[in-house]
Scaffold this motif. Structure first.
Motif, PDB file in Angstrom:
ATOM      1  N   PHE A  96       3.570  -2.340 -11.111  1.00 26.55           N
ATOM      2  CA  PHE A  96       3.365  -3.362 -10.298  1.00 26.55           C
ATOM      3  C   PHE A  96       4.791  -4.191  -9.893  1.00 26.55           C
ATOM      4  O   PHE A  96       5.706  -3.283 -10.782  1.00 26.55           O
ATOM      5  CB  PHE A  96       2.666  -4.501 -11.917  1.00 26.55           C
ATOM      6  CG  PHE A  96       3.874  -4.608 -12.713  1.00 26.55           C
ATOM      7  CD1 PHE A  96       5.039  -5.729 -12.706  1.00 26.55           C
ATOM      8  CD2 PHE A  96       3.807  -3.632 -13.696  1.00 26.55           C
ATOM      9  CE1 PHE A  96       5.874  -6.018 -14.085  1.00 26.55           C
ATOM     10  CE2 PHE A  96       5.119  -4.122 -14.869  1.00 26.55           C
ATOM     11  CZ  PHE A  96       5.759  -4.756 -15.194  1.00 26.55           C
ATOM     12  N   ALA A  97       4.403  -4.921  -9.265  1.00 27.23           N
ATOM     13  CA  ALA A  97       6.039  -5.514  -8.927  1.00 27.23           C
ATOM     14  C   ALA A  97       6.629  -5.998  -9.943  1.00 27.23           C
ATOM     15  O   ALA A  97       6.018  -7.212 -10.205  1.00 27.23           O
ATOM     16  CB  ALA A  97       5.577  -6.515  -7.916  1.00 27.23           C
ATOM     17  N   ALA A  98       8.343  -6.195  -9.517  1.00 29.69           N
ATOM     18  CA  ALA A  98       8.759  -6.419 -10.612  1.00 29.69           C
ATOM     19  C   ALA A  98       9.825  -7.212 -10.137  1.00 29.69           C
ATOM     20  O   ALA A  98      10.210  -6.973  -9.028  1.00 29.69           O
ATOM     21  CB  ALA A  98       9.225  -5.892 -11.995  1.00 29.69           C
ATOM     22  N   TYR A  99      11.180  -7.845 -10.255  1.00 35.48           N
ATOM     23  CA  TYR A  99      12.243  -8.838  -9.949  1.00 35.48           C
ATOM     24  C   TYR A  99      13.259  -7.772 -10.915  1.00 35.48           C
ATOM     25  O   TYR A  99      12.439  -7.708 -12.375  1.00 35.48           O
ATOM     26  CB  TYR A  99      12.457 -10.195 -10.637  1.00 35.48           C
ATOM     27  CG  TYR A  99      11.905 -10.958 -12.138  1.00 35.48           C
ATOM     28  CD1 TYR A  99      13.299 -10.429 -13.085  1.00 35.48           C
ATOM     29  CD2 TYR A  99       9.963 -11.588 -12.764  1.00 35.48           C
ATOM     30  CE1 TYR A  99      13.363 -10.575 -14.367  1.00 35.48           C
ATOM     31  CE2 TYR A  99      10.260 -11.483 -14.493  1.00 35.48           C
ATOM     32  CZ  TYR A  99      12.603 -11.270 -14.245  1.00 35.48           C
ATOM     33  OH  TYR A  99      12.108 -11.793 -15.939  1.00 35.48           O
ATOM     34  N   GLY A 100      13.947  -8.175  -9.932  1.00 35.05           N
ATOM     35  CA  GLY A 100      15.558  -7.134 -10.963  1.00 35.05           C
ATOM     36  C   GLY A 100      15.907  -6.438  -9.702  1.00 35.05           C
ATOM     37  O   GLY A 100      15.029  -6.037  -8.903  1.00 35.05           O
TER      38      GLY A 100
ATOM     39  N   PHE B 235      12.144  -1.927  -3.535  1.00 33.84           N
ATOM     40  CA  PHE B 235      11.411  -0.460  -2.607  1.00 33.84           C
ATOM     41  C   PHE B 235      10.189  -0.511  -1.628  1.00 33.84           C
ATOM     42  O   PHE B 235       9.957   0.184  -1.594  1.00 33.84           O
ATOM     43  CB  PHE B 235      10.049  -0.350  -4.171  1.00 33.84           C
ATOM     44  CG  PHE B 235      11.535   0.680  -5.246  1.00 33.84           C
ATOM     45  CD1 PHE B 235      12.633   0.543  -5.295  1.00 33.84           C
ATOM     46  CD2 PHE B 235      10.726   1.587  -5.783  1.00 33.84           C
ATOM     47  CE1 PHE B 235      13.055   1.078  -6.361  1.00 33.84           C
ATOM     48  CE2 PHE B 235      11.311   3.034  -6.787  1.00 33.84           C
ATOM     49  CZ  PHE B 235      12.624   2.508  -7.169  1.00 33.84           C
ATOM     50  N   PHE B 236      10.134  -1.589  -1.610  1.00 35.87           N
ATOM     51  CA  PHE B 236       8.963  -1.879  -0.223  1.00 35.87           C
ATOM     52  C   PHE B 236       9.935  -1.957   0.947  1.00 35.87           C
ATOM     53  O   PHE B 236       9.557  -2.092   1.914  1.00 35.87           O
ATOM     54  CB  PHE B 236       8.817  -4.166  -0.115  1.00 35.87           C
ATOM     55  CG  PHE B 236       8.035  -3.809  -1.856  1.00 35.87           C
ATOM     56  CD1 PHE B 236       8.174  -3.141  -3.058  1.00 35.87           C
ATOM     57  CD2 PHE B 236       8.001  -5.184  -1.439  1.00 35.87           C
ATOM     58  CE1 PHE B 236       6.950  -3.601  -3.550  1.00 35.87           C
ATOM     59  CE2 PHE B 236       6.979  -5.872  -3.198  1.00 35.87           C
ATOM     60  CZ  PHE B 236       6.825  -4.341  -3.608  1.00 35.87           C
TER      61      PHE B 236
ATOM     62  N   GLU C 223       0.489   6.478  -6.454  1.00 34.34           N
ATOM     63  CA  GLU C 223      -0.447   8.283  -6.217  1.00 34.34           C
ATOM     64  C   GLU C 223       0.402   9.207  -7.209  1.00 34.34           C
ATOM     65  O   GLU C 223      -0.550  10.046  -6.978  1.00 34.34           O
ATOM     66  CB  GLU C 223      -1.174   7.579  -6.164  1.00 34.34           C
ATOM     67  CG  GLU C 223      -2.103   6.570  -5.934  1.00 34.34           C
ATOM     68  CD  GLU C 223      -2.642   6.131  -7.580  1.00 34.34           C
ATOM     69  OE1 GLU C 223      -3.259   7.575  -7.853  1.00 34.34           O
ATOM     70  OE2 GLU C 223      -2.743   5.726  -8.167  1.00 34.34           O
ATOM     71  N   LYS C 224       1.199   9.499  -5.606  1.00 31.69           N
ATOM     72  CA  LYS C 224       1.577  10.522  -5.278  1.00 31.69           C
ATOM     73  C   LYS C 224       2.337  11.529  -6.893  1.00 31.69           C
ATOM     74  O   LYS C 224       2.666  12.970  -6.445  1.00 31.69           O
ATOM     75  CB  LYS C 224       2.808  10.193  -3.951  1.00 31.69           C
ATOM     76  CG  LYS C 224       3.497  12.413  -3.647  1.00 31.69           C
ATOM     77  CD  LYS C 224       3.672  12.063  -2.111  1.00 31.69           C
ATOM     78  CE  LYS C 224       4.613  13.144  -2.138  1.00 31.69           C
ATOM     79  NZ  LYS C 224       5.026  13.544  -0.924  1.00 31.69           N
ATOM     80  N   ALA C 225       3.332  10.464  -7.449  1.00 31.89           N
ATOM     81  CA  ALA C 225       4.251  10.587  -8.737  1.00 31.89           C
ATOM     82  C   ALA C 225       3.012  11.265  -9.055  1.00 31.89           C
ATOM     83  O   ALA C 225       3.484  12.096  -9.982  1.00 31.89           O
ATOM     84  CB  ALA C 225       5.169   9.839  -9.070  1.00 31.89           C
TER      85      ALA C 225
ATOM     86  N   GLU D  23       0.971  -1.416   0.276  1.00 33.84           N
ATOM     87  CA  GLU D  23      -0.009  -0.188   0.295  1.00 33.84           C
ATOM     88  C   GLU D  23       1.054   1.298   0.107  1.00 33.84           C
ATOM     89  O   GLU D  23       0.799   1.734  -0.757  1.00 33.84           O
ATOM     90  CB  GLU D  23      -0.782   0.130   1.208  1.00 33.84           C
ATOM     91  CG  GLU D  23      -1.455   1.076   1.664  1.00 33.84           C
ATOM     92  CD  GLU D  23      -2.865   1.244   2.399  1.00 33.84           C
ATOM     93  OE1 GLU D  23      -3.394   2.003   2.636  1.00 33.84           O
ATOM     94  OE2 GLU D  23      -2.794  -0.479   3.312  1.00 33.84           O
ATOM     95  N   LYS D  24       2.031   0.964   1.018  1.00 31.30           N
ATOM     96  CA  LYS D  24       3.315   2.280   0.755  1.00 31.30           C
ATOM     97  C   LYS D  24       3.453   2.139  -0.349  1.00 31.30           C
ATOM     98  O   LYS D  24       3.200   3.852  -1.139  1.00 31.30           O
ATOM     99  CB  LYS D  24       4.004   2.424   1.798  1.00 31.30           C
ATOM    100  CG  LYS D  24       5.119   2.905   2.153  1.00 31.30           C
ATOM    101  CD  LYS D  24       6.071   2.332   2.923  1.00 31.30           C
ATOM    102  CE  LYS D  24       6.841   1.501   1.911  1.00 31.30           C
ATOM    103  NZ  LYS D  24       8.665   0.784   2.560  1.00 31.30           N
TER     104      LYS D  24
END
Length: 308
Positions: free
Chosen positions: A89-93, A116-117, A70-72, A63-64
């Motif tokens: 979306f969550a990506a690998y790498g 980024f999490f 959304e802020k971007a 959620e963070k």
């Protein structure tokens, strides 16, 4: 007569020349579709290809991170009617990336790497990070440097997201498609024109082969130059626009590129000879003869207000 010689003689006939013409047209269509379909109609499938999965299930964004995306959009002043076009979306790498275009109804996908999490170094899932399928020695100097580079502040993450969003608002994708199609069709057209004008069909085969190689090298070189030039141009313009637009982007860009430089230096040491081929000692990507992107160190210095 060998099969190769029979084929060569057949290509010099009218039927063979027509076959080459249709083959060139078909190849042009394939190039066009290969550039456009993954970025439009098959964008969802493209996303699935790079989506991060764990235990067979796709990993959702926190959620963070979603709120930061959304802020971007807010800071970029994206109009409400267009916000549905941009989906993270969550990506690998380790790298954030994007696909699609805001000029299409299929929209844009932004791949967010899982680091980024993380909020701080203690929250990093060290066991999930592998370098060449081997665990990282986090106690080493390069391990500590890599760990530090993976934790990004909110501003740095927002800048990275905004950078990808802005790139997908440019004509870069369309230009790459046009350049690829023109380069290929131009290569065929120039070769065919030279064959007719100088009657090269009646000349020995090596003469035509040399001509094809020269024309092919020219066409490929033109394609690479235009593709790289437009990439560098848009990256430079986007960095300049974001830095001037909001202090969040200015501070975020400075931190983001400092962390990228640190990460590249750490990976260069960890990967040995492979790392030396991939990254320079300063932390830039190491390219043999192309100029695919603005050097990371140069972008870092730009946000720090220094001349590269």
């Amino acid at each position: 007569m060998s099969l190769w010689n029979r084929l060569s003689h057949w290509l010099l006939t009218e039927t063979g020349k027509k076959a080459c013409y249709y083959a060139a047209g078909a190849t042009t269509s394939v190039i066009l579709l290969a550039h456009t379909l993954p970025q439009t109609i098959f964008l969802s499938q493209y996303e699935d290809l790079f989506h991060l999965y764990k235990h067979g299930f796709s990993v959702p964004l926190t959620e963070k991170v979603q709120k930061r995306f959304e802020k971007a959009l807010d800071l970029l002043e994206v109009e409400h009617r267009d916000r549905h076009l941009y989906k993270p979306f969550a990506a690998y790498g380790f790298d954030i990336f994007s696909a699609g275009t805001s000029y299409s109804k299929f929209g844009v996908r932004v791949g967010i790497p899982t680091h980024f999490f993380y909020d701080d170094e203690s929250s990093v899932d060290k066991s999930s990070i592998k370098i060449r399928d081997e665990s990282v020695i986090w106690e080493s100097d390069e391990g500590k440097l890599l760990l530090k580079s993976l934790v990004l502040s909110e501003n740095a993450q927002i800048y990275a997201m905004a950078r990808e969003i802005k790139m997908r608002d440019t004509l870069k994708g369309m230009l790459d498609t046009v350049v690829a199609v023109v380069s290929w069709s131009g290569m065929y057209g120039i070769s065919n024109t030279l064959n007719i004008k100088f009657d090269l069909y009646s000349k020995p085969r090596p003469v035509r082969i040399i001509m094809y190689c020269l024309v092919g090298a020219f066409s490929f070189g033109s394609y690479v130059f235009c593709k790289d030039f437009s990439q560098v141009y848009y990256e430079t313009q986007i960095d300049k626009e974001l830095k001037e637009k909001n202090p969040v982007f200015a501070e975020g860009g400075k931190e983001f590129y400092n962390k990228i430089v640190a990460r590249n230096i750490a990976l260069r040491k960890m990967l040995g000879k492979e790392g030396e081929r991939a990254y320079t000692a300063l932390g830039n990507d190491n390219y043999l003869f192309r100029y695919r992107h603005v050097p990371v160190v140069q972008r870092k210095l730009f946000f720090e207000g220094e001349k590269a």
